[in-house]
Design a protein around this motif. Structure first.
Motif, mmCIF file in Angstrom:
data_model
loop_
_atom_site.group_PDB
_atom_site.id
_atom_site.type_symbol
_atom_site.label_atom_id
_atom_site.label_comp_id
_atom_site.label_asym_id
_atom_site.label_seq_id
_atom_site.Cartn_x
_atom_site.Cartn_y
_atom_site.Cartn_z
ATOM 1 N N ALA A 24 0.997 -1.273 -0.452
ATOM 2 C CA ALA A 24 0.183 0.043 0.270
ATOM 3 C C ALA A 24 0.216 1.578 -0.198
ATOM 4 O O ALA A 24 0.725 2.390 -0.853
ATOM 5 N N ALA A 25 2.134 1.402 0.947
ATOM 6 C CA ALA A 25 3.170 2.425 0.640
ATOM 7 C C ALA A 25 3.861 2.639 -0.879
ATOM 8 O O ALA A 25 3.547 3.933 -1.011
ATOM 9 N N GLY A 26 3.273 1.191 -0.765
ATOM 10 C CA GLY A 26 4.558 1.540 -2.413
ATOM 11 C C GLY A 26 3.379 2.193 -3.557
ATOM 12 O O GLY A 26 3.452 2.887 -4.471
ATOM 13 N N PHE A 27 2.193 1.951 -3.479
ATOM 14 C CA PHE A 27 1.052 2.487 -4.475
ATOM 15 C C PHE A 27 0.879 4.559 -4.080
ATOM 16 O O PHE A 27 0.908 4.240 -4.766
ATOM 17 N N GLY A 28 1.085 4.266 -2.109
ATOM 18 C CA GLY A 28 0.964 5.619 -1.839
ATOM 19 C C GLY A 28 1.787 6.411 -2.568
ATOM 20 O O GLY A 28 1.802 7.730 -3.409
ATOM 21 N N LEU A 29 3.500 5.767 -2.593
ATOM 22 C CA LEU A 29 4.456 6.964 -2.789
ATOM 23 C C LEU A 29 4.015 6.740 -5.009
ATOM 24 O O LEU A 29 4.593 7.598 -5.615
ATOM 25 N N ALA A 30 3.637 6.009 -5.349
ATOM 26 C CA ALA A 30 3.361 6.194 -7.007
ATOM 27 C C ALA A 30 2.349 7.317 -7.517
ATOM 28 O O ALA A 30 2.810 7.490 -8.295
ATOM 29 N N ALA A 31 0.809 6.826 -5.957
ATOM 30 C CA ALA A 31 0.585 8.149 -6.756
ATOM 31 C C ALA A 31 0.563 9.257 -6.488
ATOM 32 O O ALA A 31 0.285 10.218 -7.336
ATOM 33 N N ALA A 32 1.849 9.060 -5.538
ATOM 34 C CA ALA A 32 2.289 10.979 -5.170
ATOM 35 C C ALA A 32 3.446 11.190 -5.739
ATOM 36 O O ALA A 32 3.695 12.302 -5.466
ATOM 37 N N GLY A 33 3.532 10.840 -7.243
ATOM 38 C CA GLY A 33 4.665 10.746 -7.691
ATOM 39 C C GLY A 33 6.335 10.873 -7.186
ATOM 40 O O GLY A 33 7.165 11.284 -7.431
ATOM 41 N N ALA A 34 6.314 10.155 -5.789
ATOM 42 C CA ALA A 34 7.965 10.119 -5.330
ATOM 43 C C ALA A 34 8.312 9.082 -6.027
ATOM 44 O O ALA A 34 9.519 8.985 -5.368
ATOM 45 N N TRP A 35 7.521 7.954 -5.960
ATOM 46 C CA TRP A 35 8.497 6.971 -6.584
ATOM 47 C C TRP A 35 7.514 6.149 -7.694
ATOM 48 O O TRP A 35 6.764 5.898 -8.101
ATOM 49 N N HIS A 36 8.262 5.208 -8.942
ATOM 50 C CA HIS A 36 8.107 4.820 -9.943
ATOM 51 C C HIS A 36 8.027 2.882 -9.997
ATOM 52 O O HIS A 36 9.091 2.866 -11.000
ATOM 53 N N PRO A 37 7.536 2.624 -9.563
ATOM 54 C CA PRO A 37 7.807 1.010 -9.253
ATOM 55 C C PRO A 37 7.554 0.691 -10.527
ATOM 56 O O PRO A 37 6.284 0.792 -11.162
ATOM 57 N N ARG A 38 7.866 -0.419 -11.085
ATOM 58 C CA ARG A 38 7.150 -1.540 -12.233
ATOM 59 C C ARG A 38 6.074 -2.113 -11.453
ATOM 60 O O ARG A 38 5.957 -2.748 -10.954
ATOM 61 N N PRO A 39 4.746 -1.560 -12.323
ATOM 62 C CA PRO A 39 3.758 -2.821 -11.559
ATOM 63 C C PRO A 39 3.743 -3.866 -11.793
ATOM 64 O O PRO A 39 3.508 -4.609 -10.801
ATOM 65 N N VAL A 40 4.624 -4.401 -12.841
ATOM 66 C CA VAL A 40 5.007 -5.647 -12.697
ATOM 67 C C VAL A 40 5.401 -6.307 -11.644
ATOM 68 O O VAL A 40 5.236 -7.736 -11.138
ATOM 69 N N LEU A 41 6.134 -5.372 -10.831
ATOM 70 C CA LEU A 41 6.372 -6.088 -9.510
ATOM 71 C C LEU A 41 5.285 -6.747 -8.173
ATOM 72 O O LEU A 41 6.027 -7.113 -7.405
ATOM 73 N N ALA A 42 4.499 -6.033 -8.609
ATOM 74 C CA ALA A 42 4.228 -6.593 -7.758
ATOM 75 C C ALA A 42 2.766 -7.371 -6.978
ATOM 76 O O ALA A 42 2.953 -8.171 -6.234
ATOM 77 N N LEU A 43 2.823 -7.734 -8.152
ATOM 78 C CA LEU A 43 2.244 -9.379 -7.919
ATOM 79 C C LEU A 43 2.964 -10.072 -7.653
ATOM 80 O O LEU A 43 2.644 -10.781 -6.384
ATOM 81 N N PRO A 44 4.432 -10.850 -7.828
ATOM 82 C CA PRO A 44 5.264 -11.671 -7.302
ATOM 83 C C PRO A 44 5.979 -10.971 -5.985
ATOM 84 O O PRO A 44 6.047 -12.254 -5.404
ATOM 85 N N VAL A 45 6.152 -9.742 -5.993
ATOM 86 C CA VAL A 45 5.393 -9.833 -4.265
ATOM 87 C C VAL A 45 5.087 -9.646 -3.479
ATOM 88 O O VAL A 45 5.690 -10.384 -2.663
ATOM 89 N N LEU A 46 3.676 -10.015 -3.642
ATOM 90 C CA LEU A 46 2.685 -10.324 -3.253
ATOM 91 C C LEU A 46 2.789 -12.235 -2.756
ATOM 92 O O LEU A 46 2.507 -12.287 -1.582
ATOM 93 N N GLY A 47 2.636 -12.103 -4.458
ATOM 94 C CA GLY A 47 3.120 -13.942 -4.399
ATOM 95 C C GLY A 47 4.342 -14.527 -3.362
ATOM 96 O O GLY A 47 3.552 -15.355 -2.186
ATOM 97 N N VAL A 48 5.595 -14.152 -3.585
ATOM 98 C CA VAL A 48 6.533 -14.576 -2.631
ATOM 99 C C VAL A 48 6.075 -14.093 -1.044
ATOM 100 O O VAL A 48 6.115 -14.807 0.132
ATOM 101 N N GLY A 49 5.619 -13.050 -0.406
ATOM 102 C CA GLY A 49 5.137 -12.822 0.199
ATOM 103 C C GLY A 49 4.223 -13.500 0.888
ATOM 104 O O GLY A 49 4.543 -13.809 2.174
#
Length: 74
Positions: A24-49
Motif C-alpha cells: 500500500a505504501a508503494g502504491f501511495g508513493l507511486a500515486a504521489a509521484g515520489a516513486w515509480h515502481p514497475r507495476p509488474v513487480l506487485a504481483l510477484p512480491v505479493l506472491g512471495v510474501g
C-alpha cells in the motif's frame, strides 16, 4: 471472545500485515509521484510474501504442537 482466553502472538499475521502495508505504501508513493515502481513487480512480491507468510504459519503451528505434546507428557 471469552475473558479467560489469552491472546497469542501470531507472527504470520504480523508478517502479512506488514506485507500489505508495504504494498500500500508503494502504491501511495507511486500515486504521489515520489516513486515509480514497475507495476509488474506487485504481483510477484505479493506472491512471495504470501508464501513466506504461509511458511511462518506452518512453522509456528508445528512448534506449538510440539510444545503442547511435550508438555502433556509431564
Amino acid at each position: 471472545m471469552a475473558a479467560d482466553r489469552e491472546r497469542r502472538f501470531e507472527p504470520a499475521t504480523l508478517l502479512a500485515g506488514l506485507l500489505f502495508l508495504a504494498i500500500a505504501a508503494g502504491f501511495g508513493l507511486a500515486a504521489a509521484g515520489a516513486w515509480h515502481p514497475r507495476p509488474v513487480l506487485a504481483l510477484p512480491v505479493l506472491g512471495v510474501g504470501l508464501v513466506l507468510t504461509g511458511l511462518v504459519r506452518a512453522v509456528t503451528r508445528s512448534v506449538r504442537q510440539r510444545s503442547r505434546a511435550s508438555g502433556a507428557g509431564r
